[in-house]
Write an enzyme that holds these catalytic residues in place. Structure first.
Site, short mmCIF file in Angstrom:
data_model
loop_
_atom_site.label_atom_id
_atom_site.label_comp_id
_atom_site.label_asym_id
_atom_site.label_seq_id
_atom_site.Cartn_x
_atom_site.Cartn_y
_atom_site.Cartn_z
CG HIS A 53 36.85 9.18 16.10
ND1 HIS A 53 37.82 9.07 17.06
CD2 HIS A 53 36.00 10.14 16.55
CE1 HIS A 53 37.58 9.93 18.04
NE2 HIS A 53 36.46 10.58 17.76
CG ASP B 13 40.66 7.62 17.90
OD1 ASP B 13 39.96 7.81 18.90
OD2 ASP B 13 40.31 7.95 16.76
N1 LIG Z 1 37.15 13.27 15.50
C1 LIG Z 1 37.47 13.48 16.76
O1 LIG Z 1 38.46 12.91 17.27
C2 LIG Z 1 36.66 14.40 17.64
C3 LIG Z 1 35.49 14.96 17.17
N2 LIG Z 1 34.73 15.79 17.96
C4 LIG Z 1 33.50 16.35 17.36
O2 LIG Z 1 33.75 17.70 16.93
C5 LIG Z 1 32.50 18.38 16.83
C6 LIG Z 1 32.59 19.76 17.46
O3 LIG Z 1 32.83 19.65 18.84
P1 LIG Z 1 32.85 20.94 19.81
O4 LIG Z 1 33.68 22.02 19.25
O5 LIG Z 1 33.13 20.41 21.15
O6 LIG Z 1 31.30 21.36 19.74
P2 LIG Z 1 30.64 22.77 20.09
O7 LIG Z 1 29.18 22.53 20.20
O8 LIG Z 1 31.37 23.45 21.18
O9 LIG Z 1 30.91 23.61 18.77
C7 LIG Z 1 30.36 23.27 17.55
C8 LIG Z 1 30.25 24.54 16.74
O10 LIG Z 1 29.83 24.18 15.42
C9 LIG Z 1 28.88 25.11 15.02
N3 LIG Z 1 28.07 24.53 13.94
C10 LIG Z 1 27.02 23.69 14.03
N4 LIG Z 1 26.54 23.43 12.80
C11 LIG Z 1 27.31 24.11 11.92
C12 LIG Z 1 27.29 24.25 10.51
N5 LIG Z 1 26.38 23.66 9.75
N6 LIG Z 1 28.25 25.02 9.95
C13 LIG Z 1 29.17 25.64 10.70
N7 LIG Z 1 29.22 25.56 12.04
C14 LIG Z 1 28.30 24.80 12.64
C15 LIG Z 1 28.09 25.44 16.28
O11 LIG Z 1 27.37 26.67 16.15
C16 LIG Z 1 29.23 25.53 17.29
O12 LIG Z 1 29.78 26.83 17.35
C17 LIG Z 1 31.46 17.45 17.48
O13 LIG Z 1 30.76 16.76 16.46
C18 LIG Z 1 32.32 16.51 18.29
O14 LIG Z 1 31.67 15.28 18.54
C19 LIG Z 1 35.13 16.11 19.22
C20 LIG Z 1 36.29 15.59 19.73
C21 LIG Z 1 37.13 14.68 18.99
O1 LIG Z 2 33.81 11.24 22.30
C1 LIG Z 2 33.31 12.22 21.72
O2 LIG Z 2 32.10 12.37 21.48
C2 LIG Z 2 34.26 13.27 21.25
C3 LIG Z 2 35.31 12.53 20.53
O3 LIG Z 2 35.12 12.14 19.41
C4 LIG Z 2 36.46 12.07 21.29
O4 LIG Z 2 36.78 12.60 22.37
O5 LIG Z 2 37.11 11.13 20.81
#
Ligand SMILES: NC(=O)C1=CN([C@@H]2O[C@H](COP(=O)(O)OP(=O)(O)OC[C@H]3O[C@@H](n4cnc5c(N)ncnc54)[C@H](O)[C@@H]3O)[C@@H](O)[C@H]2O)C=CC1
Ligand SMILES: O=C([O-])CC(=O)C(=O)O
Length: 325
Positions: free
Chosen positions: A187, A159
């Site tokens: 967030h 952000d």
């Molecule tokens: N804080 C932030 O600014 C942001 C947060 N996110 C969040 O990050 C997270 C991951 O996003 P992506 O990598 O795009 O998702 P993705 O679905 O591509 O990957 C998630 C991975 O986590 C694994 N996983 C699920 N449960 C698990 C557990 N209990 N232990 C270990 N691994 C586990 C899955 O098998 C998968 O490989 C989502 O919750 C997303 O919303 C995404 C973008 C920004």
């Molecule tokens: O928007 C979402 O779900 C993923 C995220 O947290 C971001 O891009 O800020």
């Protein structure tokens, strides 16, 4: 050469993992003089995919990559971890808010908080990326009573970076010239990106922009809803920019910010009227591996309203997970 640092990354087979691990192994996070051991956690059904990522990491022949472990057991992944980046969680799809993920993801963070409590380094620095990041970080912190609460942080850096770029575009100045920006709160779309204190070459950004309508009706909604805009455009949530923000967050925490402000989601100490332990985005500076909140900033009426809204949302999320803690 320094001793290797143990970096645990969860969700290693996911899209953020794929954008993150290579940069950690190349030294972009902890510096070109610091070897790393990657301790990779993902679900049993993702172990094959993790193996593939490890093969690619191997094929990069990174001189700083001193070892790798893949596992589906949090107590193996977090063993003696110095840094833990908790990415593994379900991402949202179109039409969802991040808070909709709470029931799907909350239990991951009770289990992982307890595992960190049991086996991680007592100085482990934890960054929660998985959404809803603030409340998940709160859950992990509460599930790890033997670790210092201050070691648990949530990612607001994406952000912060989004806000920097919007301001750079509006003012026509370089991103790197903007100082003293911060993002308060959750967030989520309620976050409050605040440029009242920001400067460019010593000049006030607020005075340069001088447009409260743009602030309230263009800037804040653009930054707040950027994640949704990316899901809409890409069909998947942000990954490379999220990985980049995670690198920025940990690098600054470990290596320091030289007095520059950055935003971190940290447990409140009661400052600014935010109840103690609430995982809230605050302006901080970092030095010697510790962050320090920037205190005593004046909060005007508009800002207080925005802070109240994002705080209320976090308190509601917290109430929603109370039964897990
Ligand atoms: N804080 C932030 O600014 C942001 C947060 N996110 C969040 O990050 C997270 C991951 O996003 P992506 O990598 O795009 O998702 P993705 O679905 O591509 O990957 C998630 C991975 O986590 C694994 N996983 C699920 N449960 C698990 C557990 N209990 N232990 C270990 N691994 C586990 C899955 O098998 C998968 O490989 C989502 O919750 C997303 O919303 C995404 C973008 C920004
Ligand atoms: O928007 C979402 O779900 C993923 C995220 O947290 C971001 O891009 O800020």
């Amino acid at each position: 050469m320094k001793a290797p640092v143990r970096v645990a990354v969860t969700g290693a087979a996911g899209q953020i993992g794929y954008a993150l691990l290579f940069r950690i192994a190349s030294g972009e996070m902890l510096g070109k003089d610091t070897p790393v051991i990657l301790q990779l956690l993902d679900l049993p059904q993702a172990q094959n995919a993790v193996k593939g990522v490890m093969m690619e990491l191997q094929d990069c022949a990174f001189p700083l990559l001193a070892g790798m472990v893949a596992t589906d057991d949090p107590e193996v992944a977090f063993k003696d971890a110095d840094i833990a980046i908790l990415v593994g969680a379900r991402p949202r799809g179109p039409g969802m808010e991040r808070a909709d993920l709470l029931s799907a993801n909350a239990q991951i963070f009770t289990v992982q908080g307890a595992a960190l409590n049991k086996v991680a380094s007592r100085n482990v620095k934890v960054l929660v990326v998985g959404n809803p990041a603030n409340t998940n970080a709160y859950i992990a912190m509460k599930s790890a009573p033997d670790l210092p609460a201050k070691n648990f942080t949530a990612m607001l850096r994406l952000d912060h970076n989004r806000a920097l770029s919007q301001i750079a575009e509006k003012t026509g100045k370089a991103v790197g010239s903007i100082e003293k920006l911060c993002v308060w709160g959750n967030h989520s779309p309620t976050m409050y990106a605040d440029y009242r204190f920001a400067t460019i070459d010593g000049q006030s950004v607020k005075d340069m922009i001088n447009d409260q309508d743009w602030n309230a009706n263009t800037f804040l909604p653009t930054v707040g809803k950027r994640g949704a805009a990316i899901i809409e455009a890409r069909g998947l949530s942000s990954a490379a920019s999220a990985a980049n923000a995670a690198i920025d967050h940990i690098r600054d925490w470990v290596l320091g910010t030289n007095g520059r402000w950055v935003t971190m989601g940290i447990p409140s100490d009661g400052a600014y009227g935010i109840p103690k332990e609430t995982l809230f985005g605050f302006p901080v500076t970092c030095e010697n591996g510790e962050y320090t909140m920037v205190k005593d900033l004046p909060i005007d009426e508009f800002s207080q309203e925005r802070i109240n809204i994002t705080l209320k949302e976090l308190e509601d999320e917290k109430a929603g997970v109370a039964h897990l803690l």
